[in-house]
Design a protein around this motif. Sequence first.
Motif, mmCIF file in Angstrom:
data_model
loop_
_atom_site.group_PDB
_atom_site.id
_atom_site.type_symbol
_atom_site.label_atom_id
_atom_site.label_comp_id
_atom_site.label_asym_id
_atom_site.label_seq_id
_atom_site.Cartn_x
_atom_site.Cartn_y
_atom_site.Cartn_z
ATOM 1 N N ASP A 356 41.216 36.512 104.355
ATOM 2 C CA ASP A 356 41.532 35.133 103.975
ATOM 3 C C ASP A 356 40.466 34.199 104.540
ATOM 4 O O ASP A 356 40.653 33.510 105.549
ATOM 5 C CB ASP A 356 42.930 34.771 104.509
ATOM 6 N N MET A 357 39.327 34.146 103.866
ATOM 7 C CA MET A 357 38.159 33.423 104.380
ATOM 8 C C MET A 357 38.389 31.927 104.547
ATOM 9 O O MET A 357 37.868 31.305 105.468
ATOM 10 C CB MET A 357 36.966 33.636 103.442
ATOM 11 N N GLU A 358 39.166 31.337 103.640
ATOM 12 C CA GLU A 358 39.366 29.883 103.649
ATOM 13 C C GLU A 358 40.651 29.477 104.357
ATOM 14 O O GLU A 358 41.046 28.310 104.279
ATOM 15 C CB GLU A 358 39.369 29.369 102.206
ATOM 16 N N ASN A 359 41.302 30.429 105.030
ATOM 17 C CA ASN A 359 42.559 30.155 105.736
ATOM 18 C C ASN A 359 43.595 29.485 104.834
ATOM 19 O O ASN A 359 44.282 28.535 105.222
ATOM 20 C CB ASN A 359 42.309 29.264 106.962
ATOM 21 N N LEU A 360 43.712 30.007 103.628
ATOM 22 C CA LEU A 360 44.671 29.465 102.661
ATOM 23 C C LEU A 360 46.071 30.043 102.842
ATOM 24 O O LEU A 360 47.049 29.485 102.352
ATOM 25 C CB LEU A 360 44.189 29.762 101.233
ATOM 26 N N GLY A 361 46.153 31.181 103.519
ATOM 27 C CA GLY A 361 47.448 31.842 103.658
ATOM 28 C C GLY A 361 47.741 32.802 102.530
ATOM 29 O O GLY A 361 48.831 33.371 102.459
ATOM 30 N N TYR A 362 46.750 32.989 101.647
ATOM 31 C CA TYR A 362 46.919 33.936 100.533
ATOM 32 C C TYR A 362 45.545 34.385 100.042
ATOM 33 O O TYR A 362 44.514 33.764 100.353
ATOM 34 C CB TYR A 362 47.713 33.303 99.384
ATOM 35 N N ILE A 396 45.377 46.015 91.618
ATOM 36 C CA ILE A 396 45.854 45.477 92.895
ATOM 37 C C ILE A 396 47.105 44.620 92.678
ATOM 38 O O ILE A 396 48.108 44.764 93.389
ATOM 39 C CB ILE A 396 44.741 44.665 93.588
ATOM 40 N N PHE A 397 47.061 43.727 91.679
ATOM 41 C CA PHE A 397 48.224 42.873 91.421
ATOM 42 C C PHE A 397 49.418 43.689 90.929
ATOM 43 O O PHE A 397 50.570 43.355 91.224
ATOM 44 C CB PHE A 397 47.862 41.780 90.417
ATOM 45 N N ASP A 398 49.156 44.761 90.184
ATOM 46 C CA ASP A 398 50.251 45.634 89.740
ATOM 47 C C ASP A 398 50.882 46.361 90.923
ATOM 48 O O ASP A 398 52.099 46.561 90.960
ATOM 49 C CB ASP A 398 49.737 46.666 88.727
ATOM 50 N N MET A 399 50.049 46.769 91.893
ATOM 51 C CA MET A 399 50.583 47.471 93.067
ATOM 52 C C MET A 399 51.404 46.536 93.946
ATOM 53 O O MET A 399 52.481 46.899 94.418
ATOM 54 C CB MET A 399 49.421 48.051 93.902
ATOM 55 N N VAL A 400 50.881 45.335 94.179
ATOM 56 C CA VAL A 400 51.511 44.421 95.127
ATOM 57 C C VAL A 400 52.716 43.702 94.525
ATOM 58 O O VAL A 400 53.719 43.477 95.202
ATOM 59 C CB VAL A 400 50.477 43.398 95.652
ATOM 60 N N LYS A 401 52.596 43.333 93.238
ATOM 61 C CA LYS A 401 53.658 42.570 92.562
ATOM 62 C C LYS A 401 54.029 41.316 93.370
ATOM 63 O O LYS A 401 55.180 41.153 93.818
ATOM 64 C CB LYS A 401 54.903 43.428 92.334
ATOM 65 N N PRO A 402 53.076 40.414 93.582
ATOM 66 C CA PRO A 402 53.345 39.215 94.401
ATOM 67 C C PRO A 402 54.321 38.269 93.705
ATOM 68 O O PRO A 402 54.469 38.304 92.476
ATOM 69 C CB PRO A 402 51.959 38.581 94.541
ATOM 70 N N LYS A 403 54.973 37.409 94.501
ATOM 71 C CA LYS A 403 55.890 36.431 93.923
ATOM 72 C C LYS A 403 55.141 35.464 93.016
ATOM 73 O O LYS A 403 55.618 35.110 91.938
ATOM 74 C CB LYS A 403 56.595 35.662 95.047
ATOM 75 N N ASP A 404 53.978 35.009 93.476
ATOM 76 C CA ASP A 404 53.107 34.172 92.656
ATOM 77 C C ASP A 404 52.091 35.090 91.979
ATOM 78 O O ASP A 404 51.332 35.788 92.660
ATOM 79 C CB ASP A 404 52.384 33.144 93.535
ATOM 80 N N PRO A 405 52.027 35.127 90.659
ATOM 81 C CA PRO A 405 51.138 36.072 89.964
ATOM 82 C C PRO A 405 49.655 35.842 90.196
ATOM 83 O O PRO A 405 48.833 36.664 89.770
ATOM 84 C CB PRO A 405 51.505 35.867 88.486
ATOM 85 N N GLN A 411 52.977 38.598 103.376
ATOM 86 C CA GLN A 411 54.323 39.152 103.183
ATOM 87 C C GLN A 411 54.399 39.987 101.916
ATOM 88 O O GLN A 411 55.099 41.012 101.865
ATOM 89 C CB GLN A 411 55.351 38.017 103.130
ATOM 90 N N ASP A 412 53.657 39.578 100.878
ATOM 91 C CA ASP A 412 53.600 40.374 99.642
ATOM 92 C C ASP A 412 53.022 41.755 99.928
ATOM 93 O O ASP A 412 53.530 42.773 99.434
ATOM 94 C CB ASP A 412 52.731 39.669 98.588
#
Length: 457
Positions: A356-362, A396-405, A411-412
């Motif tokens: 998280d290079m920009e310290n965005l939390g995601y 990666i997105f298919d594996m993680v299935k984050p709340k925000d797509p 936590q995801d």
Amino acid sequence: MAKEEETHWSDVLKRRLAGKKKDERTEEEKKAEETELFTKYYTEWRGGLETDESYKTIPRFYYKLPAEDEVLLQKLREESRAVFLQRKSRELLDNEELQNLWFLLDKHQVPPVIAEEAMINYEAFIQVAEKAGPKCRNFFAARVYAKLLHSDPYGRISIMQFFNYVMRKVWLHQTRIGLSLYDVAGQGYLRESDLENYILELIPTLPQLDGLEKSFYSFYVCTAVRKFFFFLDPLRTGKIKIQDILACSFLDDLLELRDEELSKESQESNWFSAPSALRVYGQYLNLDKDHNGMLSKEELSRYGTATLTSVFLDRVFQECLTYDGEMDYKTYLDFVLALENRKEPAALQYIFKLLDMENLGYLNVFSLNYFFRAIQEQMKLHSQEPVCFQDVKDEIFDMVKPKDPYKITLQDLVNSCQGDTVVSILIDLNGFWTYENREVLVANDNDSSNTLDLDDT
């Protein structure tokens, strides 16, 4: 007769209503009386006016710790804590009392024996409680019996399971008291220096560490302490609750070294064993080519299979504590613990902070592309055809299935149980290659196992 009685009561009621005075008070006066009565009864209910005067004073519940220059108060506090811990220690069962308890339980076992395991019913359980003495009283509670009661048709519990429960509780209290002796502040937690002193004084009691040279003790203590603080102090406050130390399995692993016949496999998998500590320290020395006791980015790049990307290593040296751009042994231990335990939330938190290079939390698509581009460059250097980022991003997105797509949070990653795979894809060419060729590797493993089966037949 009934009619006369009815007339009688109706006449009485009419006379009563006729004689009742009309309330001529205004609405404001009625409200004022209502408020006055409410206040009176509420105050009485709360115990206000006519109660003991001492109830109005809040008792003192906070006592400030003595300052460094208040030597007498500090000594008084230390002595009182020592006396308290000694008293608690005397309340515990010693070896002789534990042995007597075992004899009592064995004497009161209730037949029939099932699978060679001695059992005891509740009536005999109470009889043992009466004979065992006051120190054992807390162990013979009905709730303890209920917790150990499983599927016995006669409503009995296993004597061995109950005795193991007692042994475990005694051990936990002993360990709690032992750790509390090193709690200088007396606040229920240990600082790094407190835990270092505890482990240093524990070394002579662990037969598996007899071979360690005293010159290596400081490095061993540092190696052991870092595991506690890496996993139990994620916010890096510099202290750990004693309760957390007792609740985790690390202390069990450390005290497992008391076993003189511990197998080689168990030693290799135990972070606190001598072979493990020497392995980690040996790797550090091998990486330190200029022998200055510190690791530069170039030296760290040869860690493991030497396939960590330069972009990831840049982030390590940007975020982690360094001295003139070089890493010391303590920081190196955090790095090793994170990479060797990528499935653990604490390790994922460590790596996520670097990604998280920009310290965005995601992590967004830009972050993923930034780190995966270094993987693609390494593939070119090894004469491999680079994989398309869009395909990897979708996987990666298919594996993680984050709340925000469009965003992947820490936590995801933890919830997906695929965090270790995701971070390996982004930071390690070898990790990406393993993921990319997972089907081939599984097939090879199956072929190998089938070959072994045929050889056995």
